[in-house]
Design an enzyme around this catalytic site. Sequence first.
Site, short mmCIF file in Angstrom:
data_model
loop_
_atom_site.label_atom_id
_atom_site.label_comp_id
_atom_site.label_asym_id
_atom_site.label_seq_id
_atom_site.Cartn_x
_atom_site.Cartn_y
_atom_site.Cartn_z
N CYS A 118 0.86 -1.18 0.00
CA CYS A 118 0.00 0.00 0.00
C CYS A 118 0.90 1.24 0.00
O CYS A 118 1.82 1.34 0.82
CB CYS A 118 -0.90 0.01 1.24
SG CYS A 118 -1.89 1.51 1.40
N CYS A 237 -0.33 4.64 -5.81
CA CYS A 237 -1.12 3.51 -5.30
C CYS A 237 -0.63 2.19 -5.89
O CYS A 237 -0.37 2.10 -7.09
CB CYS A 237 -2.59 3.73 -5.64
SG CYS A 237 -3.67 2.37 -5.15
#
Length: 308
Positions: A118, A237
């Site tokens: 992440c 991301c």
Amino acid sequence: KKELVNKIPDKVPGQPDPKIKAKAKAKSKAIMQKIKKRIIKQQAPVLGVIRLDYNYPPAAGDIDAPGSFDYDVLYRAVPGLTFEMAQSGKMTYTVQKEFEAAVRWLESRNVCGITGDCGFMMAFQVIARKIATRPVFMSSMVQCPMIACAFDPKERILILTANGKSLAPQKDVLLNSCGFDVDEDRFIIEGCQDIPGFDAVAKGEKVPVDIVQPGIVKKTLDILKRVPKISGILLECTELPPYADALRAHTGLPVWDAITAADFYINAYKDNPRFGLNDWQDEWDGEHEAYTFGDNLIESDKKELVNK
């Protein structure tokens, strides 16, 4: 050619006899063979990935899809480290201890580098770096300094993220611990939270790539029309790399992401077969180790997972 300081001679003076040259080459080759026999082959490079307590079906190109890499990958989830906690940039005491244990476990398995699944884990870069002895790159954002120095200061870089407002903690970490300021005048940060289908990321659901991809491309092209002098794109991301090729094709710009960051560090450990010493490292067998969410955790830790 006439302007060359060092001219190219028609005939090199003192050039050795071809027979002597061949003999020296054979001797050198024999010495190299002896060296190779004394070398104990090292294992092929392995990437370590710290996973959120967040289970979802990853798309091809996602960091949690082993097939996104051409080397082995080891995953280790951190019980309690949810997407929301990572997005906040702060861990509880208990979760931080689990995070630190994950870093140590990956190092004990001899990984060559450690990253996270992440981008918001950039907030934990300093914590991981204090423990690890191998390179730590918790987010694709670590590539910012390298990208910035490759272009004129007037050129801009577009950063696409899952949520634009939530990127502030990562910017602070880059400034305070990495010696680099992600200047908003140069780095254009845009969130993808409003793109149809991309809300699946926050929900922990399978992302409909065929629906999201046109939206990602359209949004990017619109930004390029609106903002002048954008020379490159960084996908913050870890669920954005599946769209990197589409962006390269439609914009003609270089695109960096979590996969290019991992490749950069892992390649530094790889044997280069084109030159130099060879056969000192085992070749990767081309097969990724099967992984199911929760693997590599002891039973008591598995019970602590929020997402079973």
